[in-house]
Scaffold this motif. Sequence first.
Motif, PDB file in Angstrom:
ATOM      1  N   UNK A  16      19.957  43.311  15.332  1.00 48.58           N
ATOM      2  CA  UNK A  16      21.029  42.346  15.071  1.00 48.58           C
ATOM      3  C   UNK A  16      20.523  41.063  14.417  1.00 48.58           C
ATOM      4  N   UNK A  17      19.201  40.893  14.340  1.00 45.06           N
ATOM      5  CA  UNK A  17      18.645  39.668  13.774  1.00 45.06           C
ATOM      6  C   UNK A  17      17.462  39.973  12.871  1.00 45.06           C
ATOM      7  N   UNK A  18      17.493  39.419  11.659  1.00 41.36           N
ATOM      8  CA  UNK A  18      16.385  39.584  10.715  1.00 41.36           C
ATOM      9  C   UNK A  18      15.424  38.398  10.773  1.00 41.36           C
ATOM     10  N   UNK A  19      15.614  37.516  11.747  1.00 40.60           N
ATOM     11  CA  UNK A  19      14.789  36.315  11.862  1.00 40.60           C
ATOM     12  C   UNK A  19      13.374  36.700  12.310  1.00 40.60           C
ATOM     13  N   UNK A  20      12.359  36.409  11.478  1.00 37.47           N
ATOM     14  CA  UNK A  20      10.986  36.852  11.732  1.00 37.47           C
ATOM     15  C   UNK A  20      10.971  38.341  12.079  1.00 37.47           C
ATOM     16  N   UNK A  21      11.732  39.111  11.356  1.00 30.97           N
ATOM     17  CA  UNK A  21      11.892  40.522  11.683  1.00 30.97           C
ATOM     18  C   UNK A  21      12.261  41.307  10.432  1.00 30.97           C
ATOM     19  N   UNK A  22      11.262  41.580   9.611  1.00 30.78           N
ATOM     20  CA  UNK A  22      11.506  42.287   8.360  1.00 30.78           C
ATOM     21  C   UNK A  22      12.001  43.706   8.542  1.00 30.78           C
ATOM     22  N   UNK A  23      11.855  44.270   9.746  1.00 27.60           N
ATOM     23  CA  UNK A  23      12.273  45.654   9.983  1.00 27.60           C
ATOM     24  C   UNK A  23      13.775  45.786  10.206  1.00 27.60           C
ATOM     25  N   UNK A  24      14.494  44.682  10.328  1.00 27.79           N
ATOM     26  CA  UNK A  24      15.927  44.749  10.665  1.00 27.79           C
ATOM     27  C   UNK A  24      16.710  45.582   9.657  1.00 27.79           C
ATOM     28  N   UNK A  25      16.490  45.333   8.368  1.00 26.21           N
ATOM     29  CA  UNK A  25      17.216  46.071   7.335  1.00 26.21           C
ATOM     30  C   UNK A  25      16.925  47.564   7.433  1.00 26.21           C
ATOM     31  N   UNK A  26      15.676  47.891   7.683  1.00 29.13           N
ATOM     32  CA  UNK A  26      15.240  49.284   7.821  1.00 29.13           C
ATOM     33  C   UNK A  26      15.958  49.953   8.999  1.00 29.13           C
ATOM     34  N   UNK A  27      15.927  49.282  10.156  1.00 35.08           N
ATOM     35  CA  UNK A  27      16.594  49.836  11.332  1.00 35.08           C
ATOM     36  C   UNK A  27      18.091  50.041  11.080  1.00 35.08           C
ATOM     37  N   UNK A  28      18.722  49.038  10.490  1.00 36.65           N
ATOM     38  CA  UNK A  28      20.172  49.128  10.258  1.00 36.65           C
ATOM     39  C   UNK A  28      20.515  50.290   9.340  1.00 36.65           C
ATOM     40  N   UNK A  29      19.744  50.433   8.268  1.00 36.02           N
ATOM     41  CA  UNK A  29      20.023  51.511   7.316  1.00 36.02           C
ATOM     42  C   UNK A  29      19.898  52.881   7.949  1.00 36.02           C
ATOM     43  N   UNK A  56      22.128  37.902  12.306  1.00 32.97           N
ATOM     44  CA  UNK A  56      22.791  38.158  11.034  1.00 32.97           C
ATOM     45  C   UNK A  56      24.112  38.887  11.246  1.00 32.97           C
ATOM     46  N   UNK A  57      24.183  39.628  12.338  1.00 35.68           N
ATOM     47  CA  UNK A  57      25.382  40.426  12.618  1.00 35.68           C
ATOM     48  C   UNK A  57      25.708  40.368  14.106  1.00 35.68           C
ATOM     49  N   UNK A  58      26.975  40.603  14.410  1.00 32.37           N
ATOM     50  CA  UNK A  58      27.389  40.797  15.797  1.00 32.37           C
ATOM     51  C   UNK A  58      27.039  42.240  16.179  1.00 32.37           C
ATOM     52  N   UNK A  59      27.234  42.573  17.449  1.00 37.13           N
ATOM     53  CA  UNK A  59      26.972  43.953  17.856  1.00 37.13           C
ATOM     54  C   UNK A  59      27.799  44.892  16.985  1.00 37.13           C
ATOM     55  N   UNK A  60      27.161  45.847  16.319  1.00 39.38           N
ATOM     56  CA  UNK A  60      27.873  46.719  15.376  1.00 39.38           C
ATOM     57  C   UNK A  60      28.631  47.841  16.072  1.00 39.38           C
ATOM     58  N   UNK A  61      29.548  48.456  15.323  1.00 39.71           N
ATOM     59  CA  UNK A  61      30.277  49.594  15.881  1.00 39.71           C
ATOM     60  C   UNK A  61      29.545  50.900  15.639  1.00 39.71           C
ATOM     61  N   UNK A  62      28.413  50.847  14.896  1.00 40.89           N
ATOM     62  CA  UNK A  62      27.674  52.079  14.595  1.00 40.89           C
ATOM     63  C   UNK A  62      26.475  52.299  15.520  1.00 40.89           C
ATOM     64  N   UNK A  63      26.293  51.423  16.504  1.00 37.24           N
ATOM     65  CA  UNK A  63      25.317  51.684  17.567  1.00 37.24           C
ATOM     66  C   UNK A  63      25.587  50.740  18.724  1.00 37.24           C
ATOM     67  N   UNK A  64      25.128  51.140  19.893  1.00 35.04           N
ATOM     68  CA  UNK A  64      25.242  50.295  21.083  1.00 35.04           C
ATOM     69  C   UNK A  64      23.960  49.477  21.200  1.00 35.04           C
ATOM     70  N   UNK A  65      24.095  48.186  21.474  1.00 38.67           N
ATOM     71  CA  UNK A  65      22.937  47.299  21.522  1.00 38.67           C
ATOM     72  C   UNK A  65      22.781  46.701  22.918  1.00 38.67           C
ATOM     73  N   UNK A  66      21.573  46.778  23.458  1.00 35.94           N
ATOM     74  CA  UNK A  66      21.224  46.119  24.716  1.00 35.94           C
ATOM     75  C   UNK A  66      20.137  45.094  24.425  1.00 35.94           C
TER      76      UNK A  66
END
Length: 365
Positions: A16-29, A56-66
């Motif tokens: 849910x956050x790309x802050x100091x986290x370059x893998x966020x885009x990869x995980x989301x895709x 960058x995003x709220x909890x998405x509808x395409x996965x459950x986030x804890x």
Amino acid sequence: MEDSKLNIAFFGSSIVSAYWNGAATYYRGIVKALHKMGHKVTFYEPDIIDRQKHRDIEDPDWCEVYVYPQDKVTLRALLRKAHEEADIIIKASGVGIFDSFLEKEVALMKENDNLIVFWDVDAPATLDRIEKDKNDPFLELIPQYDLVLTYGGGQPVIDAYTKRGARQCIPIYNALDISTHYTVEHEPRFEGSLAFLGNRLPDREKRVEEFFIQPALNLPHLKFLLGGSGWESKSLPENVSYLGHIYTKDHNAFNSTPTAVLNISRDSMAKYGFSPATRVFEAAGAAACIITDYWEGIEMFFEPGKEIIVAKDGEDVENILKALTPAMAKKIGEAAYRRVLDEHTYQHRAQLLESVISKKNCALN
């Protein structure tokens, strides 16, 4: 385990956050593509380094986030939940807290009817680390995982993991998320000749100095744009505009607006090769003209000179910028865009992942 609809537990840095986290885009895709295929993904991420304050995003509808706090009691409870519910349990590298603990606990979750996966989103760094420290506890855990997946690295990384006992190692490369990254109208604040987006990291900084800062010094009549965290204290030429952290919602404008976008590999990525950065595909999705430093395997993803421009050093970058016209840049960017749509979307990657999981499942049963 039924291939038709898998329940996947994913322990990673943050989705849910790309802050100091370059893998966020990869995980989301990857996760979005798996969701479209009918699989359920639950993503477990820690509340660390203010990432939740820079979502960058709220909890998405395409996965459950804890999102879990920095304590092992909560984490143990979530591990039990994952063990009870999931067909596939994934531990990604670089979670940022309790990594060694998670690597061991996930490995211990192996049952006859599940798959245990280590997903290395920074294989060069992991392999360099265990090469230097023969007592690294992760070395003994590698053979316990059913599968090692990597963000990149090609045959050198596959060989390195196989040598250390991995049952199977398969790269799942970065790609384009067509629902997130695309061409938009030019935005005045991102206008310039060359833009670079990347956090300030020790094994990247010297290459940034060579491929970005020195060309800016030598081409004072051109405007350069620098985005990413950590560069506040860096001495920069007057013609470099430092923009700080660029939120995902602004990436398309950042990539679409300047004449060219620069990709600079970290030292470890360049060493192993076959590791296109997430931002390369983001930029290609926006039909940006990409200039990149050389890394082995680039031809697997883009045709140099036609779909991407390769620079061997800072002087090359300068000469490219001197010769590059808007028309040339547009032509190269459009060619890169067509290539990623044909071969390098996250739908392509998820299909590969699904086929690998299916074969693993058949082998177990």
